[in-house]
Design a protein around this motif. Structure first.
Motif, PDB file in Angstrom:
ATOM      1  N   ASP A   1     -14.116  42.393  70.678  1.00  0.00           N
ATOM      2  CA  ASP A   1     -13.606  42.284  72.045  1.00  0.00           C
ATOM      3  C   ASP A   1     -12.098  42.523  72.034  1.00  0.00           C
ATOM      4  OD1 ASP A   1     -13.225  41.697  74.726  1.00  0.00           O
ATOM      5  OD2 ASP A   1     -14.270  39.793  74.648  1.00  0.00           O
ATOM      6  N   THR A   2     -11.573  42.906  73.162  1.00  0.00           N
ATOM      7  CA  THR A   2     -10.138  43.163  73.247  1.00  0.00           C
ATOM      8  C   THR A   2      -9.336  41.960  73.710  1.00  0.00           C
ATOM      9  OG1 THR A   2     -10.407  44.056  75.466  1.00  0.00           O
ATOM     10  CG2 THR A   2     -10.380  45.642  73.641  1.00  0.00           C
ATOM     11  N   GLY A   3      -9.974  40.850  74.069  1.00  0.00           N
ATOM     12  CA  GLY A   3      -9.193  39.716  74.544  1.00  0.00           C
ATOM     13  C   GLY A   3      -9.600  38.372  73.994  1.00  0.00           C
ATOM     14  N   VAL A   4     -10.524  38.339  73.064  1.00  0.00           N
ATOM     15  CA  VAL A   4     -11.053  37.053  72.609  1.00  0.00           C
ATOM     16  C   VAL A   4      -9.978  36.166  71.987  1.00  0.00           C
ATOM     17  CG1 VAL A   4     -11.848  37.779  70.318  1.00  0.00           C
ATOM     18  CG2 VAL A   4     -13.041  35.944  71.521  1.00  0.00           C
ATOM     19  N   GLU A   5      -8.987  36.724  71.316  1.00  0.00           N
ATOM     20  CA  GLU A   5      -7.972  35.869  70.699  1.00  0.00           C
ATOM     21  C   GLU A   5      -7.139  35.120  71.733  1.00  0.00           C
ATOM     22  OE1 GLU A   5      -5.901  39.968  70.463  1.00  0.00           O
ATOM     23  OE2 GLU A   5      -7.920  39.195  70.575  1.00  0.00           O
ATOM     24  N   TYR A   6      -7.046  35.654  72.963  1.00  0.00           N
ATOM     25  CA  TYR A   6      -6.303  34.983  74.027  1.00  0.00           C
ATOM     26  C   TYR A   6      -7.110  33.845  74.641  1.00  0.00           C
ATOM     27  CZ  TYR A   6      -3.585  39.163  73.358  1.00  0.00           C
ATOM     28  OH  TYR A   6      -2.869  40.173  72.782  1.00  0.00           O
ATOM     29  N   GLU A   7      -8.407  33.831  74.413  1.00  0.00           N
ATOM     30  CA  GLU A   7      -9.316  32.794  74.903  1.00  0.00           C
ATOM     31  C   GLU A   7      -9.816  31.936  73.748  1.00  0.00           C
ATOM     32  OE1 GLU A   7     -10.346  32.449  78.087  1.00  0.00           O
ATOM     33  OE2 GLU A   7      -9.635  34.302  79.003  1.00  0.00           O
ATOM     34  N   TRP A   8      -9.128  31.992  72.606  1.00  0.00           N
ATOM     35  CA  TRP A   8      -9.665  31.419  71.389  1.00  0.00           C
ATOM     36  C   TRP A   8      -9.952  29.931  71.491  1.00  0.00           C
ATOM     37  CZ3 TRP A   8     -12.614  33.257  68.103  1.00  0.00           C
ATOM     38  CH2 TRP A   8     -12.865  32.609  66.904  1.00  0.00           C
ATOM     39  N   SER A   9      -9.061  29.151  72.078  1.00  0.00           N
ATOM     40  CA  SER A   9      -9.301  27.701  72.157  1.00  0.00           C
ATOM     41  C   SER A   9     -10.550  27.409  72.982  1.00  0.00           C
ATOM     42  CB  SER A   9      -8.089  26.962  72.722  1.00  0.00           C
ATOM     43  OG  SER A   9      -7.824  27.395  74.041  1.00  0.00           O
ATOM     44  N   HIS A  10     -10.802  28.188  74.030  1.00  0.00           N
ATOM     45  CA  HIS A  10     -12.028  28.025  74.823  1.00  0.00           C
ATOM     46  C   HIS A  10     -13.251  28.445  74.015  1.00  0.00           C
ATOM     47  CE1 HIS A  10      -9.665  27.159  78.335  1.00  0.00           C
ATOM     48  NE2 HIS A  10      -9.044  28.319  78.253  1.00  0.00           N
TER      49      HIS A  10
END
Length: 147
Positions: A78-87
């Protein structure tokens, strides 16, 4: 231009949840089926959820009574999973709380932040649904050249 490519860089999440084989075949079958039901209760990928049932593949549990470890593999690019990592981690741990397992490992590979590996180990030989809070160990590695 460089900033745009960083925003679009792909992150890869993958790992495995393991339930070891048990000499009690009936108990092992019940645990494996319970884990499959927990995965089936996840939302579908098109729902926009961070964790979806399509991410997971199950192997090792045999409907014919063979006693083997159940392995639940998963992967996501995915291109954004690291920005949602805590979730993502919170949702993954909520799933683990509902399942039988002994170990779970998650790897997050990103171009910008390197590789993070997260590992959970059951306090006893097997975590049971609703057991005590989970503990996680995280290791971080960054590959690249110095110069």
């Amino acid at each position: 231009m460089a900033d745009a490519s960083r925003m679009d860089s792909e992150a890869v999440v993958y790992g495995c949840i393991r339930l070891p084989a048990s000499p009690d075949r009936l108990a092992q079958q019940r645990r494996c089926m319970h884990n499959r039901r927990a995965l089936r209760q996840l939302p579908l990928a098109d729902s926009g959820a961070l964790l979806s049932r399509e991410l997971f593949a199950v192997s090792g549990d045999d409907e014919h009574g063979e006693t083997r470890s159940q392995l639940i593999h998963f992967g996501l690019a995915d291109t954004g999973v690291e920005y949602e990592w805590s979730h993502w981690i919170r949702q993954f741990e909520a799933l683990l709380q509902q399942m039988y397992w002994a170990t779970a490992v998650v790897h997050l590979d990103t171009e910008t932040a390197g590789r993070h590996s997260f590992a959970w180990q059951a306090l006893d030989e097997c975590h049971r649904p609703g057991d005590a809070p989970l503990t996680v160990r995280c290791e971080w590695a960054r590959e690249g050249t110095v110069g």
